[in-house]
Design an enzyme around this catalytic site. Structure first.
Site, PDB file in Angstrom:
ATOM      1  N   GLU A 114     -78.063 118.541  86.398  1.00 30.33           N
ATOM      2  CA  GLU A 114     -76.931 118.299  85.481  1.00 30.33           C
ATOM      3  C   GLU A 114     -77.183 117.062  84.608  1.00 30.33           C
ATOM      4  O   GLU A 114     -76.814 117.060  83.429  1.00 30.33           O
ATOM      5  CB  GLU A 114     -75.618 118.176  86.250  1.00 30.33           C
ATOM      6  CG  GLU A 114     -75.201 119.443  87.017  1.00 30.33           C
ATOM      7  CD  GLU A 114     -75.176 120.725  86.191  1.00 30.33           C
ATOM      8  OE1 GLU A 114     -75.016 120.654  84.948  1.00 30.33           O
ATOM      9  OE2 GLU A 114     -75.333 121.815  86.770  1.00 30.33           O
TER      10      GLU A 114
ATOM     11  N   HIS B 168     -79.236 118.094  81.756  1.00 27.56           N
ATOM     12  CA  HIS B 168     -78.441 118.693  80.673  1.00 27.56           C
ATOM     13  C   HIS B 168     -77.829 117.601  79.787  1.00 27.56           C
ATOM     14  O   HIS B 168     -77.789 117.741  78.566  1.00 27.56           O
ATOM     15  CB  HIS B 168     -77.312 119.561  81.230  1.00 27.56           C
ATOM     16  CG  HIS B 168     -77.758 120.924  81.681  1.00 27.56           C
ATOM     17  ND1 HIS B 168     -78.622 121.713  80.962  1.00 27.56           N
ATOM     18  CD2 HIS B 168     -77.427 121.655  82.790  1.00 27.56           C
ATOM     19  CE1 HIS B 168     -78.816 122.855  81.601  1.00 27.56           C
ATOM     20  NE2 HIS B 168     -78.111 122.842  82.720  1.00 27.56           N
TER      21      HIS B 168
ATOM     22  N   CYS C 272     -85.013 125.817  82.149  1.00 26.65           N
ATOM     23  CA  CYS C 272     -86.463 125.964  82.088  1.00 26.65           C
ATOM     24  C   CYS C 272     -86.859 127.242  82.821  1.00 26.65           C
ATOM     25  O   CYS C 272     -86.278 127.579  83.859  1.00 26.65           O
ATOM     26  CB  CYS C 272     -87.104 124.736  82.754  1.00 26.65           C
ATOM     27  SG  CYS C 272     -88.905 124.765  82.754  1.00 26.65           S
TER      28      CYS C 272
ATOM     29  N   CYS D  97     -89.262 124.007  88.470  1.00 23.51           N
ATOM     30  CA  CYS D  97     -88.704 122.877  87.697  1.00 23.51           C
ATOM     31  C   CYS D  97     -87.227 122.691  88.040  1.00 23.51           C
ATOM     32  O   CYS D  97     -86.485 123.661  88.193  1.00 23.51           O
ATOM     33  CB  CYS D  97     -88.864 123.147  86.210  1.00 23.51           C
ATOM     34  SG  CYS D  97     -88.097 121.878  85.164  1.00 23.51           S
TER      35      CYS D  97
ATOM     36  N   CYS E 168     -90.529 119.524  85.322  1.00 20.62           N
ATOM     37  CA  CYS E 168     -91.902 119.929  85.007  1.00 20.62           C
ATOM     38  C   CYS E 168     -92.397 119.025  83.878  1.00 20.62           C
ATOM     39  O   CYS E 168     -91.614 118.279  83.277  1.00 20.62           O
ATOM     40  CB  CYS E 168     -91.954 121.407  84.607  1.00 20.62           C
ATOM     41  SG  CYS E 168     -91.269 121.750  82.968  1.00 20.62           S
TER      42      CYS E 168
ATOM     43  N   CYS F 182     -90.442 119.396  80.536  1.00 19.75           N
ATOM     44  CA  CYS F 182     -89.076 118.852  80.595  1.00 19.75           C
ATOM     45  C   CYS F 182     -89.093 117.329  80.734  1.00 19.75           C
ATOM     46  O   CYS F 182     -88.256 116.634  80.157  1.00 19.75           O
ATOM     47  CB  CYS F 182     -88.302 119.485  81.756  1.00 19.75           C
ATOM     48  SG  CYS F 182     -87.944 121.228  81.487  1.00 19.75           S
TER      49      CYS F 182
HETATM   50 ZN    ZN Z   1     -77.928 124.261  84.210  1.00 25.38          ZN
HETATM   51 ZN    ZN Z   2     -89.058 122.438  83.125  1.00 22.05          ZN
END
Ligand code: ZN
Ligand code: ZN
Length: 183
Positions: A134, A137, A144, A149, A168, A171
């Site tokens: 979260e 986000h 992803c 991940c 990952c 990200c």
């Molecule tokens: Zn989510």
């Molecule tokens: Zn990722």
């Protein structure tokens, strides 16, 4: 980045400390604190038909706290109640994407919920994964496709158990850029 962990309703205080400490491991440059404030779980958030709480109503409370706490970049609300969004039967959490507010529910992270024996380590690991997800986000990350991940979408607890508490490479790069842009 300064992250505040906010207990909502009856969320356990010791659990807040454990989440805070583990978040600091995933975000090593972040300062993590438990917010010394308790937000009640409001009955207006309860949906009598579904017998669950509306995630967006609780998230907007977290957002209110995030606006008040100008010294914090992110606020993670933690609630121990079953939460949902209208299009899904339940959610593990929700966040503003991007934004300052994130919310996780501990309700469906407990092994006991699935009829398994209590396991504090597994419970905490799951809570950390959902918290990092979260917060990801809030940093503008979308879901992803890599199942390992932390930003992979959890449709069920087995998805949560499969993924790691880390981002990952792709990200993580996005996270680093977003955190740098916070100043
Ligand atoms: Zn989510
Ligand atoms: Zn990722």
């Amino acid at each position: 980045m300064r992250i505040g962990v906010l207990p909502i309703g009856k969320a356990d205080a010791a659990m807040m400390v454990l989440i805070k400490e583990n978040l600091a491991r995933v975000f090593p440059d972040a300062a993590c604190v438990v917010i010394d404030e308790k937000i009640p779980l409001r009955e207006e958030a309860f949906d009598k038909k579904r017998k669950q709480y509306q995630s967006n109503v609780i998230l907007s409370e977290v957002q209110g706290c995030a606006f008040r706490k100008t010294g914090l970049n992110r606020v993670l609300g933690v609630v121990d109640a079953d939460i949902f969004v209208p299009e899904l039967s339940f959610v593990f959490g929700e966040a503003t994407c991007p934004g300052k507010a994130a919310l996780i529910s501990l309700w469906r992270l407990k092994p006991e919920f699935y009829g398994d024996a209590p396991n504090m380590q597994l419970f905490l690991e799951r809570a950390l994964k959902e918290a990092v997800h979260e917060l990801g986000h809030t940093l503008g990350l979308r879901h992803c496709s890599r199942s390992s991940c932390v930003m992979h979408f959890s449709n069920s607890i087995s998805d949560t158990d499969i993924k790691q508490s880390l981002f990952c490479d792709k990200c993580y790069l996005h996270v680093k850029i977003s955190i740098n842009n916070l100043g």
